[in-house]
Structure formats: C-alpha cells, structure tokens
Enzyme design. Structure first.
Site, mmCIF file in Angstrom:
data_model
loop_
_atom_site.group_PDB
_atom_site.id
_atom_site.type_symbol
_atom_site.label_atom_id
_atom_site.label_comp_id
_atom_site.label_asym_id
_atom_site.label_seq_id
_atom_site.Cartn_x
_atom_site.Cartn_y
_atom_site.Cartn_z
ATOM 1 N N GLY A 90 0.806 -1.219 0.000
ATOM 2 C CA GLY A 90 0.000 0.000 0.000
ATOM 3 C C GLY A 90 0.842 1.273 0.000
ATOM 4 O O GLY A 90 2.076 1.232 0.101
ATOM 5 N N HIS A 91 0.167 2.404 -0.055
ATOM 6 C CA HIS A 91 0.848 3.699 -0.108
ATOM 7 C C HIS A 91 1.598 3.997 1.181
ATOM 8 O O HIS A 91 1.152 3.680 2.267
ATOM 9 C CB HIS A 91 -0.093 4.841 -0.454
ATOM 10 C CG HIS A 91 -1.350 4.919 0.342
ATOM 11 N ND1 HIS A 91 -2.242 5.934 0.198
ATOM 12 C CD2 HIS A 91 -1.879 4.086 1.256
ATOM 13 C CE1 HIS A 91 -3.250 5.726 0.996
ATOM 14 N NE2 HIS A 91 -3.061 4.626 1.641
ATOM 15 N N ASN A 92 2.763 4.601 1.036
ATOM 16 C CA ASN A 92 3.585 5.052 2.169
ATOM 17 C C ASN A 92 4.131 3.916 3.024
ATOM 18 O O ASN A 92 4.625 4.141 4.128
ATOM 19 C CB ASN A 92 2.809 6.037 3.049
ATOM 20 C CG ASN A 92 2.527 7.343 2.330
ATOM 21 O OD1 ASN A 92 1.565 7.446 1.572
ATOM 22 N ND2 ASN A 92 3.377 8.324 2.514
#
Lengths: 345, 345, 345
Positions: free
Chosen positions: A241-243
C-alpha cells in the site's frame, strides 16, 4: 544446447575420469540425475547418491575419494560447488536469452536516453525525461512513465507498468505484469455517502538488488515515497500500500498484502497470503507465518508470529492444538457439570 | 517544479507573512514539514506543529492568531483547507501529467470513434464499434475489445484489458493491468471426471465514478451482467466473480475476493483479503474485517463482521480473546477434574 | 443480433407453438426470463416458471405436456437441453467474436511460424523458434517468449505473458494478463543477511484443455518443470509456485496459492484464497474449503479439508461451532470453579 563432457571439462578447467564423449543436455540434482544430465557432489551427505546416480557426469572436488564403484563419469575441479554454479550461470544465459539492441516498433519519449548496451523490446514504451542506466533490459510491452530513473543492470520484464516519477536502483528485476506506482487507495467519505478521491502525489523509491514478482502491485505514496529498501524480494501478486516502507533484505512470499503506512523492518521473512493492517510497525527480523494477519505494532525484534489476529508462534500453536480438541474440552466441562449436579443429590 | 512563496500566494490570492522569496518544491503534512516544502494548518489540533515545523511556508486561515513564536512563513487565505486542496490538484496535474492527443502506432477498429479531446497512447488497442466519450484517456498498451462503451472523462491506464461488450460510465479510473470482463469460472463436471466449459455470455456494467485498482479482475456474467454501481472503489488485486453485484459507494480493500452471484449492498466497507462465498447477500452498510470469510447471507444492515467463518465483531472478539487463553482454560478444566477425583477419595 | 422465433426454430429443427415472428435478442434462464429473450425447460423442477415466465419463447422437449395456461411461445425439439446448448454456442461465437488473420503491427521472431488459420492481434509479440499449432489465437499485447510450443486451438488473451521454453497443449485458454513461467521465488540467505538469487532454469509444461484465469501466475521450475496436467482449471489471480504439479481435472478457485514443490492430486476441488505450504502432497479427490491453509501432507484420498491449519471438515466444523460459544464455555468453567470453592467451605 548439447555439449560433450570434454567441452564442459574444458570450460571448467577440470580433469575427466571416465567417458569424455558423452553428450550432456541438462543439469540435474545428483539425487534426481538422469542420463544426459550433469550434476555435482559437494556436501558429503549426498555422497551415497554418487554410487547410484543415472547422471552422465558428476562434478566433484579434486580431493574426492570414492568409497564404492559407480558408473558415472567424474569431472574433477578445485571446488565442485563453484564450478557447478558457474555452469548454472552459463546455462541460465542460454535458457533465458541475453537480449540486446532495440526492436521496432518501440517508443521513447522526448528527453529520454537509454544507457549503454540496452535492450528495448518491440512495443516497449518509455515516457519523457527518463534516465535509464547501462545494461538495462526493457522487454516487449513494458511501460515506463515520465521522469522515471532506472539504475544500471535492472531488468523490466514484459507488461510491467512503472508510473511517473518512480526511482529504481541497480540490478533490480521486475517480473511480468508487476505494477509500480499506481495510486494509493485513498478516499475520504463525504456526508452523502460518496467518497472524494485523495490525490496521491508521492512516488515509489526502490533501492538496489530488489526483486518484484509477477503481478505484484506497489502503490505510490500520498505524499513522499513508498520505499522498498535494498535487497528486498517480493514474490508474485504481493500488494504494497501507499507510504509503506519495507526494510532491507526482507523477503515476502506470494499474495501477502501490506496496508498503507505500515513499516516492515529489515531481514523479516513473511509467509504467503499474510496480511498487515495499516499504520503499524513490525520490527527487524520478524518471521510471519502464511495467512497470518498482523493487526498491531510489535516491539520486540526477531519474533515469530502466526494466526489471525497474529500471536507469538508458541502461543498460537498451543491455542491451535486445543482448538482441534475443543469438542473434547466441551465434553469434559459437561462431565464436570454432571458430576457436580449428581454430588448435590 | 519549483515555485517561490510569492508565486504560490499569488495563485491562491493569499497574503504573505514572512519571507516571500523562499523556494518551494513540494507539499508536506505540517507534522512532517521539511525545508523547501509548503504545508497547511486547518484543524486546531495540529497548531502545536506550527511552532516547530521545518516547512518553509504554511497556509493558514485569515483569522488565525498564533500563540507562540515560529520560524515558518505564513500565507493567509480565506480557507486554508480549500486553498491547500487547490494546490494539491494543481500539483497533481504537474506530477501525473495531462496527456492529450494520439500517439503512434496505436490501433482503432472499424466503426470506432474517439470522443473530443482524447488521449490514445502508443500501442493502445481499441476494437470495433466502440463508443468512447469525451476527454477519455487510454494509456499505452491498454486493450479495449469490441462493442465497448466508455463514458466521458474515464481514464484507462496502461495494460488494462477490457473485454467485448463492457459498458463503462463517466469519470471512472482503471489502474494498470486491471482486467474487466474475462470469463467467469464456470465448469460443469462430467461423469468421466473432466469438466465442460459453461459459455459465459454476459458482460460487465460499471456505472459512474468507479475506481478499479491495479491488477484487479472482474468477470463477465454467465448471462446478464456483473454490475458495479456508481461510486464503488476497488483496491488492487480484488477479484469479482461472475454475476456479482456491488452496491453504490461500497469500498473494497486489496486482495479481497467475491465468488459468483453474490450481492454486496451499498456503502459497505470491506477489508483486505476478505473472502465471500458465492450466492450470498450482504446488506447495506456492512463492515467486513480484513481476512474475514463471509460464508452466508446476513439480513441486518450495518453489522460489523469478522473472522472465518465471519461472526459479528463483538462475538468474534470475545471468542478470539478466549482463544488466546485456551491453554489456560484447558488447565482450569484439568484442575477441576483433579479436584473432583480427589473429592471422591 | 436479433432473430425471429422462426429463424431460431429453423436453426434448431424445432416446431413452433405460438407467435413465430417475435424478435429474440438474448438468452435467459427461465426463472429470470424477460421479454425479447429465449429460454429453455428441461428439468421438471423448473416447470412452474413456464407458466409465469416473461421470456418471449421457451425451448421444450417434444414430449412436454403443459398442465396450465402460459403466454410464452414454445419451440419443441428432440432435447431442449441439447438445443439450448447449441444456441448458447452460436451466441457465444457472435458475442465473443471469431477473430482471424494477422493484424499489424505485430512481431514474429526468427524461426517462428504460425500454424494454419491463425489470429495474431496488433501489438502481439512472439519470440524466436516457437512452434504454434493450428487455429491458435494470440490476442493484442500478448507476449510469447522464445522456444515456446503452443498446441492446436489454444487461445492466448490480451496481455498474457508466456516466458521462454514453455510447452502448452491443445485447446487451452489463457485469460488476460496471466503470467506463465516467470522465475520461481528462490533465494539463498548469505551470512551478511542478503540473499543470493538461485537461478531458475526449468520451465512450465501445460497439458491439453487447461484454463488459466486472468492475472494468474505460474512460476517456472528451478530445474525440470512445473506441470499443469490436462483438464486443470485455474481461476483468476491463482499463484502456482516453482516445481508444483497439479493433477488432471483439478479446479482451483480465485486467489488460491500453492507454494513451491507441492503436488496436488487429480480431481481435487480447491476453494478461493486457500493456501498450500511448499513441499507437501495432497491426494486425489481432496476438497479444500475457501481460505483454508493446508500445512502438511495428507494421505487419504477424497477428504474435505477446512480451516487454518486445515483439519478434516467435520472436525473443523465441530471446533468452529464451539469457538463461537467459547465465552459461554469459559463461563461454565468459571461457574464450576465457584461451586467447588463454595463446596470446600
């Protein structure tokens, strides 16, 4: 792709003991050796197989002294393990091919130049203002967006999608249809029940010696970067996922998924289909079992986690063992209740 | 992509309080602000960060009254939140690019016309008799089959596969390598142990404002349509079986899977790696935890479900809490048995 | 794509009872029949729907004797089931299209020839020295590496990636973005915490009549072959590790994953999101529930397995039933403890 024992011995600088004109067309493990294959013996544990193997030839150490009769041909070298590895690599080059040059039609955007000694497959697309290192291979149908940096020696297989602004180190491998840098899953609920898309403005940074499996997906950060540290190995269909940040030399088996903003430490080993909640931290050296669901931050390094929600392995195994005998446990409780009742009378 | 504080204030119609010539090259959250970035303060909860942030500039409401010293430059605007959102969108346009026009080579089948202001990337393929709306972007290597309808403003990223007869609404986004309309998994067992393929003759209908993640797969219906209602958001690698219907504004996290003919209601929130049996119904507003396995129809709206097989969250948590202490429970039962035995003597 | 009842009856050699000029534009199930559709009645269980269906026409057996009034038109044939299947297949050909010929630009490597009657879509890529059978369809953006063999009648959809040296049988179907033959996940840990890549030198062998779902991934063997036997059906996003063997006529639902070197027997039925440890054996006829985690070899054929770690279904269900009532069980134990304590006094 057929060689004689003599040719292979010549390549390895080895001495032949047996038939030098036998034809070799593949490599094998000594315990699975078949006629026409070459194998090796390094670990003494496998010595018994030498006396029964069907492999046409076996590479052994110079110092090796057989204790029984055998029918295979020996090639004696300084280090049989090193020699076999050398052979593997040669063989790999033949099997996998060593593509070079630029096939047509392919597409290079403005301001993009390929480094020395490139491979650019037919129908490959590289956007504008990309910096592509030396010895980079970009296979057919690969897509590289704008402003992407790719380090020397990296290989992008067919159908890989690399979004704008991704930064990739040296000697990385991206297997077919992996997707790097698509939007993170960020939606803000509105009062009417619909969702507003939160712009995903960051990128993905991938350091050196990273391997990304077929069909794996790594989202760009909302702001800043999703980071995959050096030496990380992701198997097929893994979702990041993001980050998220994945620490160096961590390996993650197929179909595992990591929700947004989670940090996985260095040298972790993550089993297949494992899942991680968002916004948690997993420390260095953690081992996570297949299908485990890690729902919270763990502080201690080097733990083994298992189950959903994940527990320490020993606790998880103890509970699982009793889970299997729950009907019996229930019966024991029932029995006690009956006795108590009888005692009252 | 570097602006001065003065340029940004000009863009937002704001007033500068501090250094107007500072260079800004990125956006940041106020608690993570670094030199060269611009941030914003809207929620008073974050006010303390203003006094310590390293961000070069911070957008604040006109009415904001600082209570301590700070070193950042302020840009005062009517609504700091709205102004920052505006900045985000501008920045997004720069980062993501705003592709227009038709790159070559690309392929358009007979009877297909693109709407106004299209983007068609190199190596994109659009089959015969498609109706493509205005402002549609079709990135390189996207595949659109025959008789497909795509509404205005929809974006099809690189490597997306859209099978024949799919109908897509307006302002949808399909991230890289998503597959829409491949055959449902339908095989009828025959007496000899083999399977006969059941023709999959339906299509997929996707309404407006839907987002489909990278590598997600949505099967066509056996007959009729697999339907994704307006505002649905599917994350990466989600699997949607044939004849499924997903109600409007439902969001489904990565790697979740929904077996054939299941109906998911409106405004549901589904966690990652969750699974749904086929032919069941999940009502409006249901929340499903990550890795949950929903095995049956639920009637009541708005429940939270968890675990496999899924239970109501509160039941699932209670049982899971005792699961963790099962070895202790077993010991307690054992102790009772021992006491009973002793009492007999 | 509109036909009259008369045209359809002519095609099927059937007799019309009712309106022969009605227009038919789709197929339907009798219980979901709508005006303009044609359905069929074979199983007597569905007979009640005949008297209420909105379908414009229904195909019935010659011998069928209605017991009530109805408003639909009948087409009487020898076997309604066979006739409807025939209609389905005709309809499928219209819906799915029957692509032939070679679209440009496409790419054929040296030494590769296509068999008779091919379809090669635009932007399809076939490498060097491939043997492609008769009636093979290779859709746009498909990638076929070097030295690949593809049997007669096999269909390769858009975006499928087939690596070098893969061997594929007859009448197989590969749905969009499936990846066949990417490297197995093999890394040897080194003393400094990094990993060395183990060369993956084997291939994938796929026998006849196999179906591979969209986005599924099958790794090549380390040495030797990953083998998918005849008649196997894999759903979307299934992961098959290196050196796995899947026995004939086994079906595996979406998102299941099989780790390296595991052998799955013939005629198994595997649920969605199920996972299998590496190096285990699952015998013939095993049924595995959705999300199950099979962690060890099972000897007995035909078992049903469920849960993680997988147990026999009946044991798993019994334990799961008590799991749901664990809080109650804990309370019963607590009650017993209280009674014992009181009894002491």
């Amino acid at each position: 792709m057929e060689f004689t024992v003599k040719q292979i011995a010549g390549l390895l600088g080895g001495e032949i003991e047996g038939e030098e004109n036998l034809k070799i067309s593949q490599l094998s493990k000594i315990e699975e050796g078949i006629s026409g294959s070459i194998s090796f013996l390094s670990n003494p544990k496998y010595e018994p197989y030498l006396y029964t193997t069907e492999a046409s030839a076996v590479i052994v150490d110079k110092s090796f002294e057989p204790k029984k009769a055998f029918k295979t041909t020996l090639i004696r070298v300084e280090s049989s393990y090193t020699a076999f590895t050398q052979l593997l690599q040669q063989y790999e080059r033949i099997i996998k091919g060593d593509k070079r040059g630029i096939e047509q039609p392919s597409y290079l955007g403005q301001g993009t130049e390929l480094g020395e000694n490139p491979y650019l497959g037919a129908f490959a697309y590289v956007g504008t203002n990309c910096k592509i290192g030396k010895n980079v291979k970009i296979y057919p149908h690969a897509y590289v967006g704008d402003n992407v940096k790719i380090g020397d020696g990296t290989v992008i297989h067919s159908g890989v999608r690399i979004y704008n602004n991704t930064i990739i180190g040296q000697n990385c491998t991206f297997f077919a249809n992996a997707v790097i840098g698509s939007d993170g899953f960020g939606f803000a609920p509105l009062p009417d029940g619909t969702y507003k898309t939160i712009p995903q403005l960051g990128n993905v940074v991938i350091e050196d010696n990273v391997s990304i499996g077929a069909g794996a997906t790594i989202d760009c950060a909302t702001m800043g970067s999703t980071v995959i540290r050096q030496g990380v190995k992701l198997d097929n269909l893994v979702q990041v996922g993001h980050n998220v940040e994945i620490g160096k030399n961590t390996v993650i088996a197929a179909q595992a998924g990591i929700a947004g903003s989670t940090k996985i430490g260095e040298n972790c080993v993550i089993g297949g289909q494992a899942g991680f909640n968002g916004h948690i931290t997993v420390p260095k050296g953690t081992k996570v079992g297949g299908q485990a669901g890690v729902t919270r931050t763990w502080e201690e390094e080097g733990l083994s986690l298992n189950g959903t929600p994940a527990l320490e392995l020993k606790d998880s195994l103890r509970s699982a063992a009793i889970f299997r005998k729950l009907p019996l446990l229930e019966k024991r409780v029932h029995e006690l209740e009956k006795q108590n009742k009888e005692d009252k009378h």
